[in-house]
Design a protein around this motif. Structure first.
Motif, PDB file in Angstrom:
ATOM      1  N   GLU A  85       0.817  -1.248   0.135  1.00  0.00           N
ATOM      2  CA  GLU A  85       0.116  -0.012   0.071  1.00  0.00           C
ATOM      3  C   GLU A  85       0.894   1.326  -0.009  1.00  0.00           C
ATOM      4  N   ARG A  86       2.000   1.249   0.752  1.00  0.00           N
ATOM      5  CA  ARG A  86       3.012   2.332   0.804  1.00  0.00           C
ATOM      6  C   ARG A  86       3.576   2.839  -0.530  1.00  0.00           C
ATOM      7  N   HIS A  87       3.576   1.745  -1.508  1.00  0.00           N
ATOM      8  CA  HIS A  87       4.131   2.309  -2.751  1.00  0.00           C
ATOM      9  C   HIS A  87       3.223   2.288  -3.953  1.00  0.00           C
ATOM     10  N   ARG A  88       1.627   2.001  -3.581  1.00  0.00           N
ATOM     11  CA  ARG A  88       0.684   1.868  -4.619  1.00  0.00           C
ATOM     12  C   ARG A  88       0.694   3.134  -5.431  1.00  0.00           C
ATOM     13  N   GLN A  89       1.017   4.352  -4.927  1.00  0.00           N
ATOM     14  CA  GLN A  89       0.489   5.541  -5.833  1.00  0.00           C
ATOM     15  C   GLN A  89       1.756   5.983  -6.412  1.00  0.00           C
ATOM     16  N   SER A  90       2.966   5.247  -6.462  1.00  0.00           N
ATOM     17  CA  SER A  90       4.158   5.465  -7.081  1.00  0.00           C
ATOM     18  C   SER A  90       4.266   5.004  -8.344  1.00  0.00           C
ATOM     19  N   LYS A  91       5.209   5.330  -9.000  1.00  0.00           N
ATOM     20  CA  LYS A  91       5.177   4.762 -10.482  1.00  0.00           C
ATOM     21  C   LYS A  91       6.412   3.792 -10.847  1.00  0.00           C
ATOM     22  N   PHE A  92       7.383   3.804 -10.222  1.00  0.00           N
ATOM     23  CA  PHE A  92       8.661   3.002 -10.488  1.00  0.00           C
ATOM     24  C   PHE A  92       9.032   2.762  -8.913  1.00  0.00           C
ATOM     25  N   THR A  93       9.645   1.400  -8.978  1.00  0.00           N
ATOM     26  CA  THR A  93      10.005   0.553  -7.892  1.00  0.00           C
ATOM     27  C   THR A  93      11.107  -0.346  -8.035  1.00  0.00           C
ATOM     28  N   ASN A  94      12.258   0.059  -7.241  1.00  0.00           N
ATOM     29  CA  ASN A  94      13.272  -1.072  -7.257  1.00  0.00           C
ATOM     30  C   ASN A  94      13.101  -1.822  -6.022  1.00  0.00           C
ATOM     31  N   ARG A  95      13.629  -3.167  -6.277  1.00  0.00           N
ATOM     32  CA  ARG A  95      13.732  -4.149  -5.223  1.00  0.00           C
ATOM     33  C   ARG A  95      14.870  -4.738  -5.007  1.00  0.00           C
ATOM     34  N   TYR A  96      15.484  -4.706  -3.738  1.00  0.00           N
ATOM     35  CA  TYR A  96      16.626  -5.313  -3.347  1.00  0.00           C
ATOM     36  C   TYR A  96      16.384  -6.344  -2.184  1.00  0.00           C
ATOM     37  N   LYS A 229       5.169  -6.174  -8.635  1.00  0.00           N
ATOM     38  CA  LYS A 229       4.835  -7.073  -7.627  1.00  0.00           C
ATOM     39  C   LYS A 229       5.557  -6.826  -6.531  1.00  0.00           C
ATOM     40  N   VAL A 230       5.006  -6.415  -5.242  1.00  0.00           N
ATOM     41  CA  VAL A 230       5.604  -6.058  -4.126  1.00  0.00           C
ATOM     42  C   VAL A 230       5.095  -6.886  -2.824  1.00  0.00           C
ATOM     43  N   THR A 231       6.155  -7.565  -2.238  1.00  0.00           N
ATOM     44  CA  THR A 231       5.870  -8.666  -1.334  1.00  0.00           C
ATOM     45  C   THR A 231       4.582  -9.492  -1.728  1.00  0.00           C
ATOM     46  N   GLY A 232       4.652  -9.936  -2.917  1.00  0.00           N
ATOM     47  CA  GLY A 232       3.851 -11.030  -3.594  1.00  0.00           C
ATOM     48  C   GLY A 232       2.455 -10.299  -3.941  1.00  0.00           C
ATOM     49  N   ILE A 233       2.262  -8.942  -3.831  1.00  0.00           N
ATOM     50  CA  ILE A 233       0.994  -8.259  -4.153  1.00  0.00           C
ATOM     51  C   ILE A 233       1.262  -7.495  -5.560  1.00  0.00           C
ATOM     52  N   VAL A 234       0.368  -7.805  -6.223  1.00  0.00           N
ATOM     53  CA  VAL A 234       0.449  -7.060  -7.535  1.00  0.00           C
ATOM     54  C   VAL A 234      -0.144  -5.577  -7.578  1.00  0.00           C
ATOM     55  N   ILE A 235       0.697  -4.365  -7.813  1.00  0.00           N
ATOM     56  CA  ILE A 235       0.336  -3.078  -7.933  1.00  0.00           C
ATOM     57  C   ILE A 235       0.063  -2.905  -9.580  1.00  0.00           C
ATOM     58  N   THR A 236      -1.171  -2.849  -9.693  1.00  0.00           N
ATOM     59  CA  THR A 236      -1.630  -2.510 -11.146  1.00  0.00           C
ATOM     60  C   THR A 236      -1.190  -1.242 -11.798  1.00  0.00           C
ATOM     61  N   PRO A 237      -1.102  -1.052 -13.136  1.00  0.00           N
ATOM     62  CA  PRO A 237      -0.936   0.250 -13.826  1.00  0.00           C
ATOM     63  C   PRO A 237      -2.130   1.159 -13.397  1.00  0.00           C
ATOM     64  N   GLN A 238      -3.026   0.796 -13.121  1.00  0.00           N
ATOM     65  CA  GLN A 238      -4.323   1.763 -12.548  1.00  0.00           C
ATOM     66  C   GLN A 238      -3.688   1.975 -10.935  1.00  0.00           C
ATOM     67  N   HIS A 239      -2.926   1.563 -10.258  1.00  0.00           N
ATOM     68  CA  HIS A 239      -2.775   2.034  -8.968  1.00  0.00           C
ATOM     69  C   HIS A 239      -3.426   1.153  -7.949  1.00  0.00           C
TER      70      HIS A 239
END
Length: 313
Positions: A85-96, A229-239
């Protein structure tokens, strides 16, 4: 002080507690489970007695140490949904990803951290207490995957790292969260997620109780153009948050098996957990399942009191 308090609380003699701590590393069931990405994960599961003491130590000691709000795993009120949820409204994400996260916390470093934090908070611990804690929460000198104490301990020990990352991310206009060994950094604008590996390495530098290494093979660069996909949850292009198409198909297939009476008890309980997860992430999914399978059956599946059905139809 700590051992005496535990003895009074549990009515277990101090001599027995000390004896148990000396043999604690042998009181585990060790097995492997398959990883989603291939290979096996080693699980070291403590005995019931040892697990109870580990939980007591967490409540009596580690729960008093600070945990940063950016740490979303293993804390009441947070979890994988909140992390995404904290990343839902963003547009780009890096995962490490950090390699061998729990085992990277050695017993010596755990005790160094506990000793320093206890002094800061005015908690009186003797060397005997420290040795007891180390023997109980570590196996063969390291934290393990499987002990209920490992998540709380690692969250506390990551506080300084999380604080540095949070401050640096805010100054760059980024969103930072850490879910156990997974780090997520998101941006609302392109070109702001460069050089973040160096930032992570800098943030962990000179923290004496950390020996973390990045697993560069798991680094991922995600964007709004495709489903993230963030912690197994998909953030769609529609946020919006989604469990994804594959899991939706799995939910429907299991419900169909259950209604037809062809599901095993283990799969049924798995279905209940997966269903609860699915409607938590996508509440609107419940209405669609009711339309497809009937309101009564879906409400029955949601009921906490509904156990494995025999002769449903």
């Amino acid at each position: 002080m700590l051992i005496e308090l535990l003895s009074k609380t549990s009515n277990v003699p101090e001599s027995k507690l000390l004896s148990l701590s000396l043999t604690a590393s042998r009181r585990y069931k060790v097995y492997t489970i398959p990883k989603r990405t291939g290979g096996d994960r080693l699980i070291e599961h403590p005995s019931r007695e040892l697990k109870a003491i580990q939980r007591w130590i967490v409540q009596a000691l580690f729960a008093r140490f600070p945990v940063h709000e950016a740490a979303t795993a293993y804390r009441k009120g947070t979890g994988i949904r909140e992390n995404a949820e904290r990343h839902r409204q963003s547009k780009f994400t890096n995962r490490y990803d950090f390699s061998n996260f729990f085992p990277s916390f050695s017993q010596d470093r755990v005790l160094h951290y506990v000793s320093e934090q206890s002094k800061n908070l005015g908690i009186d611990l003797t060397q005997r207490d420290l040795d007891f804690v180390g023997n109980i929460v570590c196996r063969h000198g390291r934290l393990t995957i499987g002990a209920p104490s490992s998540p709380a301990i690692s969250n506390a020990m990551m506080f300084e790292f999380d604080s540095r990352m949070h401050e640096a991310s805010q100054s760059r206009g980024l969103v930072f969260t850490r879910y156990a060994d997974d780090i997520f950094l998101s941006s609302f604008e392109p070109g702001k997620l460069e050089g973040l590996e160096a930032l992570i390495l800098k943030s962990k530098r000179d923290i004496p109780h950390l020996r973390l290494r990045l697993n560069r093979q798991k680094t991922a660069y995600l964007s709004k153009k495709y489903s993230r996909k963030v912690t197994g949850i998909v953030i769609t292009p529609q946020h919006t948050l989604s469990i994804g198409r594959e899991r939706k198909r799995e939910v429907k297939a299991l419900i169909h098996q259950w209604i037809k009476g062809g599901i095993e008890p283990e799969r049924f309980y798995y279905l209940k957990g997966l269903f609860a997860f699915a409607i938590d992430i996508e509440p609107q999914l419940e209405a669609r399942l009711m339309e497809k399978y009937g309101k009564e059956k879906i409400q029955l599946l949601r009921s906490a009191d509904f156990d494995f059905p025999i002769g449903l139809i």
